[in-house]
Write an enzyme that holds these catalytic residues in place. Sequence first.
Site, PDB file in Angstrom:
ATOM      1  N   ARG A  14     -11.843   9.984  -6.814  1.00 20.34           N
ATOM      2  CA  ARG A  14     -11.716  11.321  -7.376  1.00 20.34           C
ATOM      3  C   ARG A  14     -11.837  11.334  -8.889  1.00 20.34           C
ATOM      4  O   ARG A  14     -12.413  12.255  -9.464  1.00 20.34           O
ATOM      5  CB  ARG A  14     -10.379  11.947  -6.966  1.00 20.34           C
ATOM      6  CG  ARG A  14     -10.261  13.385  -7.447  1.00 20.34           C
ATOM      7  CD  ARG A  14      -8.881  13.947  -7.235  1.00 20.34           C
ATOM      8  NE  ARG A  14      -8.607  14.139  -5.830  1.00 20.34           N
ATOM      9  CZ  ARG A  14      -7.474  14.671  -5.396  1.00 20.34           C
ATOM     10  NH1 ARG A  14      -6.524  15.025  -6.237  1.00 20.34           N
ATOM     11  NH2 ARG A  14      -7.278  14.843  -4.109  1.00 20.34           N
ATOM     12  N   CYS A  18      13.718   4.789  -2.428  1.00 22.62           N
ATOM     13  CA  CYS A  18      14.792   4.272  -1.574  1.00 22.62           C
ATOM     14  C   CYS A  18      14.323   4.112  -0.131  1.00 22.62           C
ATOM     15  O   CYS A  18      14.805   3.235   0.594  1.00 22.62           O
ATOM     16  CB  CYS A  18      16.022   5.169  -1.659  1.00 22.62           C
ATOM     17  SG  CYS A  18      15.709   6.903  -1.297  1.00 22.62           S
TER      18      CYS A  18
END
Length: 654
Positions: free
Chosen positions: A120, A174
């Site tokens: 892109r 996390c």
Amino acid sequence: MVQLVGSLRKELADSVSSCRVLVVGAGGIGCELLKNLVLTGFKNIEVIDLDTIDVSNLNRQFLFQKKHVGKSKSQVAKESVLQFCPSANITAYHDSIMNPDYNVEFFRQFVLVMNALDNRAARNHVNRMCLAADIPLIESGTAGYLGQVTVIKKGQTECYECQPKPTQKTFPGCTIRNTPSEPIHCIVWAKYLFNQLFGEEDADQEVSPDTADPEARWDSAEAAAKASASEQDGDIKRVSTREWARSTGYDPVKLFNKLFKDDIRYLLTMDKLWKKRKAPLPLDWEELLKQVNPSEAVNLSGLKDQQVLGVHGYAQMFSNSVETLRADLQQKGDGAELVWDKDDPPAMDFVTAAANLRMHVFSMNMKSRFDVKSMAGNIIPAIATTNAIIAGLIVLEGLKILSGEMDKCRTIFLNKQPNPRKKLLVPCALDPPNSSCYVCASRPEVTVRLNVHKTMVQTLQDKILKERFGMVAPDVQIEDGKGTILISSEEGETEANNKKFLSDFGIRNGSRLQSDDFLQDYTLQVNILHSEELEKDVEFEVVGEVPEKGPAPAPPAVEGGKSIANGNKDSAQPSTSSKAPVEEDDDILVLDSDEEPSSSSAMDTSTEGTSSQKRKLTDAETGELGETSAKRKRLDQPPSNKQDEDDDDIIALD
């Protein structure tokens, strides 16, 4: 009587032979395109590609042979194409199109620019350069059996960036480090681990347990006491992953025990994480060797890359790949770094093994090397015939432009299945420019929501202006009546500002910044909207990019009862084109109907071109469209519901 030269009218044939065209990319689409151009009669062609030939390219990039592996794609493509037409004048550049040498004046030399790119960032850049130079651009992309071609012309059509594209999907740190629940979480973790051990270290790609996980809410002192035995196992000290690995000499057994035993035991001390989840099961190297039959495997049918090995098999693969990568790193010398590449066997083996071992630890079904490669590289398998079809359509659109028939140009989608009118190729009228586009509008302007007290100048430059808005070398001035220079593209001139917060320069809610990229001949007005209520881990938001209360997302397309997901089956959703009434003609492609709807109305929106489970869509990441990449933009997307957009650019598969 019309005079013909071959199959073309003489006037058109003369234009074809005399015009200069630029081909950006010499991969899957680029090889087919170069061949088509010279056989159509184009004589003055320039081609640019930074990549070198890999053995994995040879099954579809037919201009290359085994003897060319390691050589410049653009140079070898030129030499091969000249065998088709020795009289052609072809110039090859082994370089990045984003190099400042290829400025607006460079682009103005050409009558046509044809993109055959795989990411892109480069697409955005070429789009802006063609707008600045006022040169027609033919954009294209493929994703498996799907493909797309469109024409971009300043002031007449939408540009590549007129429709917002979703950013590459990311996952909370996390989740990656503590509580993976899907194979992709383990694959992302394994790629992070590769960089931590062998590549460029990134603090945002830490792989050790995250003690700051808000969900855990544990007593760190108590947990540290519980984990003390684990801490000493193998004489392991909790230091940075790279530092510890070096201290062990990259010993595969010690690495294995740290990652899949000690770190897992440490996670188990965070009791609250496992109250509603199945707790992970640590692996021990010695116990594994004693208990597991080396011939164990889950599924050994099919091709080697499609076999799912057992835990012992992946443990051995992990050990072998670590030793190979360690040798590669040592050979490069002190301070060297390796770059992860899906086409590098040791690197791919490492990610496959590490990801599968972690999947086993967290009770997930393990994946074959082929599956891991598809997800890790954000790729959809490349199809040679798709590239050939798209390359042919690029030339057909180019001939219309040279004939002065821009009104007959179309966006064309190649679908995997025929639509209700039994068409595989679906043409749609080109959309007019988006008046609010932050690239091609008369006065490009965006509003960015961020916290001026927490956002550094470096973040504004790298993550907002360069990464999000595609600038290459931005210069930023604060509209404060004094013309304060915040960022300069001149090296070192404003480097001292990088670690300062925006508020240090008096930037507040309502401040306006003028950002200029002189290479792209592009100016963007940035309005600052201060907010202290951004979501966790969100550094900024582009206002208006995603509706605050949009319609509920449509369910994902299904095939055979299973969700089609990027990196799984085909990340691009086929166009039903039921909303696009193509003429009831038996011809596969109808391009001259005045009643065709626009591509956006026919599809409600657009998809992106890898790659991004990249997008090299990546990001796309690798495909004829990108490896990276891959992500799908309107262009890289077949007609489909607006909510069916992929996470990545149409990615192509090289």
